[in-house]
Design an enzyme around this catalytic site. Structure first.
Site, PDB file in Angstrom:
ATOM      1  N   CYS A 280     -38.576  -8.320 -12.557  1.00  0.00           N
ATOM      2  CA  CYS A 280     -38.700  -7.973 -13.970  1.00  0.00           C
ATOM      3  C   CYS A 280     -37.618  -7.026 -14.472  1.00  0.00           C
ATOM      4  O   CYS A 280     -36.466  -7.403 -14.584  1.00  0.00           O
ATOM      5  CB  CYS A 280     -40.107  -7.449 -14.247  1.00  0.00           C
ATOM      6  SG  CYS A 280     -40.539  -7.648 -15.997  1.00  0.00           S
TER       7      CYS A 280
ATOM      8  N   LYS B 299     -39.221  -3.403  -5.886  1.00  0.00           N
ATOM      9  CA  LYS B 299     -38.581  -3.242  -7.200  1.00  0.00           C
ATOM     10  C   LYS B 299     -37.889  -1.882  -7.303  1.00  0.00           C
ATOM     11  O   LYS B 299     -38.537  -0.837  -7.131  1.00  0.00           O
ATOM     12  CB  LYS B 299     -39.640  -3.393  -8.294  1.00  0.00           C
ATOM     13  CG  LYS B 299     -39.100  -3.342  -9.716  1.00  0.00           C
ATOM     14  CD  LYS B 299     -40.252  -3.593 -10.697  1.00  0.00           C
ATOM     15  CE  LYS B 299     -39.805  -3.671 -12.134  1.00  0.00           C
ATOM     16  NZ  LYS B 299     -40.947  -3.928 -13.039  1.00  0.00           N
TER      17      LYS B 299
ATOM     18  N   GLU C 195     -44.480 -11.411 -11.482  1.00  0.00           N
ATOM     19  CA  GLU C 195     -44.629 -10.067 -10.896  1.00  0.00           C
ATOM     20  C   GLU C 195     -46.124  -9.719 -10.828  1.00  0.00           C
ATOM     21  O   GLU C 195     -46.895 -10.116 -11.711  1.00  0.00           O
ATOM     22  CB  GLU C 195     -43.910  -9.091 -11.842  1.00  0.00           C
ATOM     23  CG  GLU C 195     -44.004  -7.630 -11.495  1.00  0.00           C
ATOM     24  CD  GLU C 195     -43.361  -6.744 -12.586  1.00  0.00           C
ATOM     25  OE1 GLU C 195     -43.156  -7.222 -13.740  1.00  0.00           O
ATOM     26  OE2 GLU C 195     -43.079  -5.577 -12.291  1.00  0.00           O
TER      27      GLU C 195
HETATM   28  C1  ACM Z   1     -41.514  -4.947 -16.388  1.00  0.00           C
HETATM   29  O1  ACM Z   1     -40.634  -4.541 -15.621  1.00  0.00           O
HETATM   30  N1  ACM Z   1     -42.651  -5.405 -15.938  1.00  0.00           N
HETATM   31  C2  ACM Z   1     -41.291  -4.974 -17.829  1.00  0.00           C
END
Ligand code: ACM
Length: 265
Positions: free
Chosen positions: A141, A108, A38
């Site tokens: 993530c 995300k 990420e």
């Molecule tokens: C995250 O979502 N970078 C912990």
């Protein structure tokens, strides 16, 4: 189909260094699919919105084009996380790129911790991309914390979930086993290592990039604190076999009429 997850200590604010490091690590071994962490170009621990703005680019930006050149020259697919500049604001996104160019951008949905100060939450549903190497889903993530993420991708037919990450919660690499098992999909999590101490906020990243089979078998795992790659050969046809036995199937045995959010009083 060979899949490689790549981990390194992404250097904050230095996309040129990070792109070079990604190239060096990918040069170690050819693969059909690479997964990078990420926000792997910018780093993660932003102090303010100005930094996010300065370190973001459009989904078709300069680094996206460099990754496209790379994918074309190696005839491979790759997923990587980046700060995406869009008209509404900035998203914490992942691009999926193949030999013919950009396939899709995932924004995300479940933002973690201080990300909520800097990024807009994803505004598009989870989506599976049908590619010559298989049906690929993307999540980023902290999406792992919400079982709906992997389930939604599995219900759409994902065979392999690509999961660029900057993990700080230690449970994730083990939890991914159950996303793989429950959904009968392969998962490939790429996580960075290192520590970022910026503006009074510290994040330590836990490495352990990891690949699981649809039976929840550990196929590859990188160390906690070391840069490197780890790889596995995947047979994506196994992700189309959802049955557990003669009577149970991971997808068909679900009882969605009982899964409503409406609480009983
Ligand atoms: C995250 O979502 N970078 C912990």
């Amino acid at each position: 189909m060979k899949t490689i997850v790549v981990q390194w200590d992404c250097r904050f604010g230095d996309p040129e260094f990070n792109f070079g490091r990604a190239m060096e690590l990918m040069d170690r071994e050819p693969a059909d699919i690479y997964v990078l962490p990420e926000l792997c170009l910018s780093g993660y621990n932003f102090k303010d919105k100005q930094e996010v703005d300065y370190l973001s680019e459009e989904s078709h930006g300069a680094y996206a084009h460099r990754f496209m050149d790379l994918a074309r020259s190696r005839n491979c697919f790759l997923a990587y996380g980046f700060a995406e500049k869009a008209s509404a604001g900035i998203y914490n996104s992942a691009n999926l790129i193949g030999p013919d160019g950009l396939i899709g951008t995932y924004r995300k949905i479940h933002l973690f911790n201080r990300e909520t100060l800097f990024f807009l939450p994803g505004d598009r549903p989870f989506r599976v991309y049908e590619t010559p190497v298989g049906k690929l889903g993307l999540m980023v993530c902290f999406d792992w914390f919400f079982p709906e993420s992997a389930r939604t991708l599995a219900l759409q037919g994902a065979e392999l979930i690509l999961h660029p990450s900057n993990l700080v919660l230690s449970w994730c690499p083990d939890a991914m086993r159950y996303h793989a098992l429950w959904n009968g999909v392969y998962t490939a999590t790429s996580n960075r290592i290192g520590r970022e101490d910026r503006g009074g906020h510290v994040f330590e990243y836990i490495g352990r990039s990891i690949i699981y089979s649809p039976q929840g078998e550990l196929l590859a795992e990188a160390p906690l604190e070391q840069e490197g790659i780890c790889s596995a050969e995947l047979d994506l046809s196994l992700a189309r076999e959802k049955d557990l036995n003669e009577y149970n199937d991971r997808i068909q045995s679900r009882q969605p009429e009982f899964y409503s959010d409406i609480s009983v009083t």
